[in-house]
Design a protein around this motif. Structure first.
Motif: not given
Length: 265
Positions: A186-188, A205-213, A233-239
């Motif tokens: 996922l990081e790559r 895991t993805v939302f944890d990685l949004t601190n870096e990417y 909770l993390h993104l808008d509906p269009d995302q």
């Protein structure tokens, strides 16, 4: 009292893996497609896309890993999955495939196996750098030729997140999809793509990685209501989109996916 509203997320396909038909069914299908080049892979391309169109998938995608045999057959200089000469390309059948997809549905995407999935070994280049460039360069020509016919873009289905392939090929119209990626993969992927397709169990895991990417869109493959609420909770509906990759007989898979994309807010 505020009434809950029914809302719908966009839906996107990442290909499918239709089974090989019996002889009678394939013969009947080929008979109905006289005047065109038709074989098992043509049939599978048709069957990968047709249920998506019937279900109303917003961004349909024909193809799947089953296209590996078509790509291998188009590569010159390859014998028994071993490269014995400089790789050249005869993409006539791939162009025929692209034309068939466009006739079935304009602006459809096409899923193909990522280069490493072909399982080719090097018996010619004998140089790591040349070998790592050879197949991605050939893929780039394949994808461009299919887009020139009218395919909107490509999904490359991975068994692993091969960094050399991702660096060489990831682009606006080329999306890497690894169905069961671990954190390192996922990081790559997130390093080179601003959108990611994952199953519900991978969301945390993805939302944890949004601190870096940077993440601009997430596509939840085989989503459920809980996964959709977590993503919102993390993104808008269009995302946020709901995605599918049908690896069995499709049945009602795509229709259920469209229904899953409807949520209340």
């Amino acid at each position: 009292m505020t009434m809950a509203r029914l809302l719908k997320l966009t839906t996107r396909a990442f290909g499918a893996e239709p089974g090989v038909p019996d002889v009678a069914r394939l013969s009947e299908w080929i008979a109905g497609h006289r005047g065109t080049t038709a074989d098992i892979i043509t049939y599978q391309l048709d069957q990968s896309l047709a249920p998506q169109l019937e279900a109303g998938i917003g961004h349909p995608c024909a193809g799947g890993k089953f296209c590996a045999d078509r790509i291998r057959a188009s590569l010159l200089g390859v014998v028994n999955n071993r490269v014995i000469d400089e790789i050249a390309l005869n993409h006539e059948m791939l162009i025929e495939d692209a034309a068939g997809i466009v006739v079935q549905k304009r602006h459809s995407w096409c899923a193909l196996p990522a280069p490493h999935v072909l399982g080719l070994t090097d018996g010619f280049y004998c140089d790591d750098e040349e070998w790592s460039d050879a197949l991605p360069d050939t893929y780039s020509r394949i994808l461009r030729a299919m887009r020139d016919i009218g395919v909107a873009g490509h999904v490359l289905i991975c068994d692993k997140a091969d960094e050399m392939e991702i660096v060489a090929l990831a682009a606006q119209k080329i999306f890497f999809f690894q169905p069961d990626a671990d954190r390192k993969s996922l990081e790559r992927l997130m390093e080179h793509q601003r959108q990611i397709a994952v199953r519900p169990k991978q969301l945390e895991t993805v939302f944890d990685l949004t601190n870096e990417y940077d993440l601009r869109r997430i596509i939840i493959v085989d989503a459920d209501a809980e996964a959709i609420m977590l993503a919102l909770l993390h993104l808008d509906p269009d995302q946020v989109s709901v995605g599918g990759y049908c690896q069995d007989e499709s049945g009602d898979y795509w229709k259920k996916l469209v229904n899953t994309a409807i949520y209340t807010r």
